[in-house]
Design a protein around this motif. Structure first.
Motif, mmCIF file in Angstrom:
data_model
loop_
_atom_site.group_PDB
_atom_site.id
_atom_site.type_symbol
_atom_site.label_atom_id
_atom_site.label_comp_id
_atom_site.label_asym_id
_atom_site.label_seq_id
_atom_site.Cartn_x
_atom_site.Cartn_y
_atom_site.Cartn_z
ATOM 1 N N ASP A 160 0.854 -1.203 0.000
ATOM 2 C CA ASP A 160 0.000 0.000 0.000
ATOM 3 C C ASP A 160 0.884 1.246 0.000
ATOM 4 O O ASP A 160 0.565 2.249 -0.656
ATOM 5 N N LYS A 161 1.973 1.188 0.748
ATOM 6 C CA LYS A 161 2.883 2.343 0.829
ATOM 7 C C LYS A 161 3.616 2.567 -0.492
ATOM 8 O O LYS A 161 3.928 3.712 -0.842
ATOM 9 N N ILE A 162 3.889 1.490 -1.213
ATOM 10 C CA ILE A 162 4.476 1.645 -2.554
ATOM 11 C C ILE A 162 3.452 2.288 -3.489
ATOM 12 O O ILE A 162 3.766 3.189 -4.255
ATOM 13 N N VAL A 163 2.204 1.836 -3.397
ATOM 14 C CA VAL A 163 1.143 2.419 -4.238
ATOM 15 C C VAL A 163 0.992 3.911 -3.938
ATOM 16 O O VAL A 163 0.883 4.728 -4.869
ATOM 17 N N SER A 164 1.022 4.289 -2.679
ATOM 18 C CA SER A 164 0.806 5.700 -2.311
ATOM 19 C C SER A 164 2.045 6.561 -2.562
ATOM 20 O O SER A 164 1.963 7.787 -2.517
ATOM 21 N N GLY A 165 3.195 5.921 -2.774
ATOM 22 C CA GLY A 165 4.429 6.665 -3.012
ATOM 23 C C GLY A 165 5.230 6.923 -1.749
ATOM 24 O O GLY A 165 6.310 7.533 -1.803
ATOM 25 N N GLU A 166 4.722 6.430 -0.625
ATOM 26 C CA GLU A 166 5.429 6.630 0.644
ATOM 27 C C GLU A 166 6.758 5.874 0.665
ATOM 28 O O GLU A 166 7.735 6.316 1.276
ATOM 29 N N ILE A 167 6.782 4.707 0.004
ATOM 30 C CA ILE A 167 8.004 3.904 -0.136
ATOM 31 C C ILE A 167 8.327 3.830 -1.627
ATOM 32 O O ILE A 167 7.428 3.589 -2.441
ATOM 33 N N PRO A 168 9.600 4.037 -2.006
ATOM 34 C CA PRO A 168 9.941 3.985 -3.435
ATOM 35 C C PRO A 168 9.943 2.556 -3.965
ATOM 36 O O PRO A 168 10.133 1.600 -3.206
ATOM 37 N N ALA A 169 9.735 2.435 -5.261
ATOM 38 C CA ALA A 169 9.844 1.134 -5.923
ATOM 39 C C ALA A 169 10.362 1.377 -7.327
ATOM 40 O O ALA A 169 10.184 2.462 -7.890
ATOM 41 N N ASN A 170 10.995 0.367 -7.857
ATOM 42 C CA ASN A 170 11.510 0.435 -9.230
ATOM 43 C C ASN A 170 10.384 -0.038 -10.158
ATOM 44 O O ASN A 170 10.266 -1.219 -10.461
ATOM 45 N N LYS A 171 9.579 0.915 -10.598
ATOM 46 C CA LYS A 171 8.350 0.577 -11.323
ATOM 47 C C LYS A 171 8.629 0.178 -12.766
ATOM 48 O O LYS A 171 9.519 0.726 -13.415
#
Ligand code: AMP
Length: 117
Positions: free
Chosen positions: A5-16
């Motif tokens: 959920d935090k990746i979706v919201s941008g709170e945690i970064p991810a290599n999309k």
């Protein structure tokens, strides 16, 4: 809020890799193959068992687009989801693992429970 959920919201970064309004694909932080992508619905579902069948069509199309985007649609890939305790599911937000980029071994199963991939 779970980690995905935090990746979706941008709170945690991810290599999309790819996203649309409903789904997101990003590289696994601990890859188990040369290509290891996680594909999730942006809405929170604990695992596959609670995911509405009505959304699987759109999910399927998105996964196929991800396979093209990372260049494994012709060479092949493995798609799997861990669902619940006995599967070893660690993150309680539905995700499909897309694995490829090499000739994947198939050593899992009850004779070799430690080897998932
Ligand atoms: P599972 O065991 O099926 O629940 O898989 C969870 C996966 O999430 C593992 O392959 C982890 O390496 C991966 N993972 C956990 N946290 C992150 C993160 N912040 N970004 C990318 N992948 C993650």
């Amino acid at each position: 809020m779970c980690i995905f959920d935090k990746i979706v919201s941008g709170e945690i970064p991810a290599n999309k890799v790819l996203e649309n309004d409903d789904f997101l694909a990003f590289h696994d932080i601990n890859p188990k193959a040369p290509i290891h992508i996680l594909i999730i619905p942006k809405a929170h579902f604990e695992n596959f068992q609670t995911f509405p069948a009505s959304q699987m069509g759109a999910m399927t199309e998105f996964i196929q687009q991800v396979a093209i985007a990372v260049g494994v649609d012709k060479t092949g890939y493995r798609l799997l989801t861990n669902c619940g305790e006995n599967s070893g599911q660690e993150v309680m937000h539905l995700h499909f693992h897309l694995l490829g980029g090499t000739n994947l071994k198939w050593t899992g199963g009850e004779n070799n429970p430690q080897e998932t991939f």
